[in-house]
Design a protein around this motif. Structure first.
Motif, PDB file in Angstrom:
ATOM      1  N   ILE A   1      24.841  32.500  73.764  1.00  0.00           N
ATOM      2  CA  ILE A   1      24.488  33.920  73.860  1.00  0.00           C
ATOM      3  C   ILE A   1      25.666  34.713  74.406  1.00  0.00           C
ATOM      4  O   ILE A   1      26.005  35.783  73.899  1.00  0.00           O
ATOM      5  N   LEU A   2      26.308  34.198  75.440  1.00  0.00           N
ATOM      6  CA  LEU A   2      27.463  34.873  76.033  1.00  0.00           C
ATOM      7  C   LEU A   2      28.593  35.001  75.020  1.00  0.00           C
ATOM      8  O   LEU A   2      29.189  36.066  74.872  1.00  0.00           O
ATOM      9  N   ALA A   3      28.866  33.937  74.286  1.00  0.00           N
ATOM     10  CA  ALA A   3      29.943  33.963  73.293  1.00  0.00           C
ATOM     11  C   ALA A   3      29.651  34.969  72.183  1.00  0.00           C
ATOM     12  O   ALA A   3      30.556  35.667  71.713  1.00  0.00           O
ATOM     13  N   SER A   4      28.405  35.074  71.781  1.00  0.00           N
ATOM     14  CA  SER A   4      28.073  36.000  70.698  1.00  0.00           C
ATOM     15  C   SER A   4      28.129  37.448  71.153  1.00  0.00           C
ATOM     16  O   SER A   4      28.242  38.356  70.335  1.00  0.00           O
ATOM     17  N   SER A   5      28.069  37.710  72.456  1.00  0.00           N
ATOM     18  CA  SER A   5      28.105  39.082  72.956  1.00  0.00           C
ATOM     19  C   SER A   5      29.533  39.567  73.208  1.00  0.00           C
ATOM     20  O   SER A   5      29.738  40.743  73.475  1.00  0.00           O
ATOM     21  N   GLN A   6      30.502  38.682  73.132  1.00  0.00           N
ATOM     22  CA  GLN A   6      31.895  39.041  73.359  1.00  0.00           C
ATOM     23  C   GLN A   6      32.513  39.580  72.074  1.00  0.00           C
ATOM     24  O   GLN A   6      32.158  39.143  70.984  1.00  0.00           O
ATOM     25  N   PRO A   7      33.444  40.540  72.190  1.00  0.00           N
ATOM     26  CA  PRO A   7      34.112  41.035  70.979  1.00  0.00           C
ATOM     27  C   PRO A   7      34.924  39.916  70.326  1.00  0.00           C
ATOM     28  O   PRO A   7      35.432  39.029  71.004  1.00  0.00           O
ATOM     29  N   ALA A   8      35.009  39.990  69.018  1.00  0.00           N
ATOM     30  CA  ALA A   8      35.761  38.974  68.275  1.00  0.00           C
ATOM     31  C   ALA A   8      37.243  39.101  68.583  1.00  0.00           C
ATOM     32  O   ALA A   8      37.790  40.200  68.656  1.00  0.00           O
ATOM     33  N   ARG A   9      37.887  37.991  68.776  1.00  0.00           N
ATOM     34  CA  ARG A   9      39.325  37.955  69.032  1.00  0.00           C
ATOM     35  C   ARG A   9      39.958  37.001  68.033  1.00  0.00           C
ATOM     36  O   ARG A   9      39.295  36.116  67.507  1.00  0.00           O
ATOM     37  N   ALA A  10      41.255  37.189  67.827  1.00  0.00           N
ATOM     38  CA  ALA A  10      41.976  36.263  66.954  1.00  0.00           C
ATOM     39  C   ALA A  10      41.878  34.875  67.566  1.00  0.00           C
ATOM     40  O   ALA A  10      42.216  34.681  68.729  1.00  0.00           O
ATOM     41  N   GLN A  11      41.394  33.948  66.814  1.00  0.00           N
ATOM     42  CA  GLN A  11      41.176  32.601  67.332  1.00  0.00           C
ATOM     43  C   GLN A  11      42.271  31.630  66.903  1.00  0.00           C
ATOM     44  O   GLN A  11      42.679  30.806  67.678  1.00  0.00           O
ATOM     45  N   SER A  12      42.726  31.765  65.694  1.00  0.00           N
ATOM     46  CA  SER A  12      43.723  30.820  65.204  1.00  0.00           C
ATOM     47  C   SER A  12      45.118  31.437  65.278  1.00  0.00           C
ATOM     48  O   SER A  12      45.266  32.658  65.382  1.00  0.00           O
ATOM     49  N   GLN A  13      46.091  30.586  65.208  1.00  0.00           N
ATOM     50  CA  GLN A  13      47.471  31.068  65.206  1.00  0.00           C
ATOM     51  C   GLN A  13      47.730  31.951  63.990  1.00  0.00           C
ATOM     52  O   GLN A  13      48.414  32.962  64.068  1.00  0.00           O
ATOM     53  N   ALA A  14      47.139  31.575  62.862  1.00  0.00           N
ATOM     54  CA  ALA A  14      47.310  32.374  61.642  1.00  0.00           C
ATOM     55  C   ALA A  14      46.734  33.777  61.830  1.00  0.00           C
ATOM     56  O   ALA A  14      47.336  34.763  61.401  1.00  0.00           O
ATOM     57  N   GLN A  15      45.582  33.884  62.489  1.00  0.00           N
ATOM     58  CA  GLN A  15      44.990  35.196  62.753  1.00  0.00           C
ATOM     59  C   GLN A  15      45.864  36.004  63.717  1.00  0.00           C
ATOM     60  O   GLN A  15      46.044  37.205  63.540  1.00  0.00           O
TER      61      GLN A  15
END
Length: 128
Positions: free
Chosen positions: A13-27
């Motif tokens: 639930i906490l993870a889904s409430s956080q804004p999306a961030r670049a996760q991979s090096q490619a991103q």
């Protein structure tokens, strides 16, 4: 519900409430490249304005204009700055030489220095 399941659910639930961030090096690299494209577009637009202003100053016959060579000096400055920027960012990216962060660090450096140069060019407009 077990304690472990409750913790996992809370984390989900906490993870889904956080804004999306670049996760991979490619991103992250894509984001840095986009920042550089925006900074470069702003620089090019400002360059056109500043260089036109310098050519106009050279054409005027006033004590502060005409004959000074503003446009020539500005063009030489821009060419030197481009060389400086590229070499400086090679050095900064070199901190991560051979690693996945090298390109990202270089792109961030290029964007940062490009934004700084855009401000310098704007300041040369002398509209204060």
């Amino acid at each position: 519900m077990t304690r472990l399941s409750a913790i996992a659910l809370s984390l989900a639930i906490l993870a889904s409430s956080q804004p999306a961030r670049a996760q991979s090096q490619a991103q992250m690299n894509a984001q840095a490249a986009n920042e550089l494209r925006r900074a470069d577009a702003a620089l090019n637009a400002q360059w056109k304005q500043t260089y036109a202003r310098m050519k106009d100053r050279d054409a005027r016959g006033t004590p502060r204009g005409g004959g000074f060579g503003y446009a020539t000096a500005t063009l030489a400055s821009q060419r030197a700055w481009l060389q400086f920027r590229d070499r400086q960012c090679e050095i900064e990216g070199g901190e991560y030489a051979g690693g996945s962060l090298q390109g990202f660090a270089r792109a961030q450096c290029l964007a940062r220095l490009t934004r700084e140069r855009t401000k310098q060019l704007k300041d040369l407009m002398w509209t204060r």
